[in-house]
Design a protein around this motif. Structure first.
Motif, PDB file in Angstrom:
ATOM      1  N   PRO A  13     -33.593  30.006 -15.103  1.00 57.31           N
ATOM      2  CA  PRO A  13     -34.100  30.690 -16.293  1.00 57.31           C
ATOM      3  C   PRO A  13     -33.388  32.023 -16.540  1.00 57.31           C
ATOM      4  N   SER A  19     -25.482  34.235 -14.275  1.00 55.07           N
ATOM      5  CA  SER A  19     -24.116  34.510 -14.743  1.00 55.07           C
ATOM      6  C   SER A  19     -23.345  35.375 -13.757  1.00 55.07           C
ATOM      7  N   THR A  36     -22.095  28.388 -20.110  1.00 54.35           N
ATOM      8  CA  THR A  36     -22.469  27.502 -21.227  1.00 54.35           C
ATOM      9  C   THR A  36     -23.454  28.173 -22.185  1.00 54.35           C
ATOM     10  N   GLY A  37     -24.240  29.134 -21.675  1.00 61.83           N
ATOM     11  CA  GLY A  37     -25.182  29.846 -22.542  1.00 61.83           C
ATOM     12  C   GLY A  37     -24.437  30.551 -23.668  1.00 61.83           C
ATOM     13  N   ARG A  41     -25.153  30.626 -27.678  1.00 61.49           N
ATOM     14  CA  ARG A  41     -25.283  31.919 -28.358  1.00 61.49           C
ATOM     15  C   ARG A  41     -24.316  32.020 -29.542  1.00 61.49           C
ATOM     16  N   ARG A  93     -24.543  38.863 -27.230  1.00 60.83           N
ATOM     17  CA  ARG A  93     -25.550  39.380 -26.269  1.00 60.83           C
ATOM     18  C   ARG A  93     -26.627  40.203 -26.946  1.00 60.83           C
ATOM     19  N   VAL A 101     -31.709  32.053 -29.914  1.00 62.33           N
ATOM     20  CA  VAL A 101     -30.886  31.040 -29.240  1.00 62.33           C
ATOM     21  C   VAL A 101     -31.664  29.832 -28.711  1.00 62.33           C
ATOM     22  N   GLY A 131     -25.892  27.380 -16.533  1.00 59.16           N
ATOM     23  CA  GLY A 131     -26.671  27.067 -17.724  1.00 59.16           C
ATOM     24  C   GLY A 131     -28.083  26.658 -17.380  1.00 59.16           C
ATOM     25  N   ARG A 132     -28.580  25.658 -18.104  1.00 64.12           N
ATOM     26  CA  ARG A 132     -29.952  25.187 -17.903  1.00 64.12           C
ATOM     27  C   ARG A 132     -29.986  23.720 -17.467  1.00 64.12           C
ATOM     28  N   ASP A 133     -28.933  22.981 -17.823  1.00 67.66           N
ATOM     29  CA  ASP A 133     -28.927  21.517 -17.648  1.00 67.66           C
ATOM     30  C   ASP A 133     -27.626  21.054 -17.015  1.00 67.66           C
ATOM     31  N   ILE A 134     -26.973  21.939 -16.270  1.00 69.26           N
ATOM     32  CA  ILE A 134     -25.643  21.588 -15.746  1.00 69.26           C
ATOM     33  C   ILE A 134     -25.776  20.525 -14.650  1.00 69.26           C
ATOM     34  N   ARG A 159     -33.407  42.584 -16.578  1.00 72.40           N
ATOM     35  CA  ARG A 159     -32.893  42.633 -17.950  1.00 72.40           C
ATOM     36  C   ARG A 159     -33.116  44.022 -18.550  1.00 72.40           C
ATOM     37  N   ARG A 189     -38.637  21.696 -24.294  1.00 72.15           N
ATOM     38  CA  ARG A 189     -37.937  20.942 -25.337  1.00 72.15           C
ATOM     39  C   ARG A 189     -37.749  19.498 -24.878  1.00 72.15           C
TER      40      ARG A 189
END
Ligand code: CDP
Length: 225
Positions: A13, A19, A36-37, A41, A93, A101, A131-134, A159, A189
């Protein structure tokens, strides 16, 4: 010396440190790094510039298929993303893009288009992709699959510190709320939701700093060649 022929998938997440960790692991092993994000973006940025509604799946899909994206390693070893020839690495960013996004990334056609490109980038191996689904979808055959997580509070704090350093004035509560919304959309999703890939190593980084996380991943790789 570069360790050759391997592929490493790093998912997790927002704010889990993906990164930074992925870039450092790639550098240490002499592998290509693919964020990949940044591609999701870029599609979001283009849609916002062209005033395409973020719930117009058809228009977003067309955009994702047509957009000219290239990801280049610069002489100073940083990576920059070019969209139609323009360096958009900083603009993707901004908070405006971050807020939109996840809606764009939930569109099936957008994912199809970008996943296809990512698979091509990963096909030759020698790559670290984040990424999220690599591990689940883009590189299901990856040699190493890592899922980074951390508590929501810790992720929001990271962050917030990043944004403070850039003199962006936003409260910790706002960041935490934004991350929670994005996590919710990403996890729920229909197409390729965020979840650990089967067989991945789950690393909770709440109490670990970047050096410790990178060290753990490198020793996993060295101990399981
Ligand atoms: O760096 P941060 O975690 O904030 O986000 P990112 O990696 O730049 O990804 C931004 C957004 O793109 C995520 O919240 C997801 O909605 C989407 N994304 C995705 O769906 N699949 C990927 N492989 C990478 C990103």
């Amino acid at each position: 010396m570069g360790k050759k022929g391997i592929s490493i998938a790093i998912d997790g997440p927002a704010g889990s440190g993906k990164s930074t960790v992925a870039r450092r692991v790639a550098e240490a092993l002499g592998l290509l790094y693919v964020d990949t994000g940044a591609m999701y973006r870029a599609v979001t940025l283009k849609a916002q510039r062209e005033k395409i509604s973020l719930d117009d799946g058809e228009a977003l899909t067309k955009l994702a298929n047509e957009l000219d994206l290239s990801y280049k390693k610069m002489p100073d070893h940083t990576y920059r993303l070019f969209m139609d020839g323009e360096d958009v690495s900083d603009e993707i960013r901004t908070e405006r893009v971050s807020t939109g996004v996840s809606l764009v990334a939930a569109v099936k056609g957008v994912r199809r288009a970008l996943v296809e490109r990512q698979k091509q980038m990963g096909a030759a191996g020698d790559v670290v992709m984040d990424g999220r689904d690599i591990g689940s979808t883009v590189l299901p055959e990856a040699d190493y699959k890592i899922f980074l997580t951390a508590s929501i509070h810790e992720r929001a704090k990271r962050r917030w510190l990043e944004l403070q350093a850039q003199k962006v004035d936003v409260s910790l509560e706002e960041i935490e709320e934004g991350l929670q919304k994005r996590d919710y959309i990403d996890c729920n999703r229909e197409t390729d939701p965020l979840r650990p890939a089967p067989g991945c190593l789950i690393l909770d980084t709440t109490d670990l700093d970047i050096d410790q996380v990178v060290g753990k991943i490198l020793s996993l790789i060295n101990n399981n060649p």
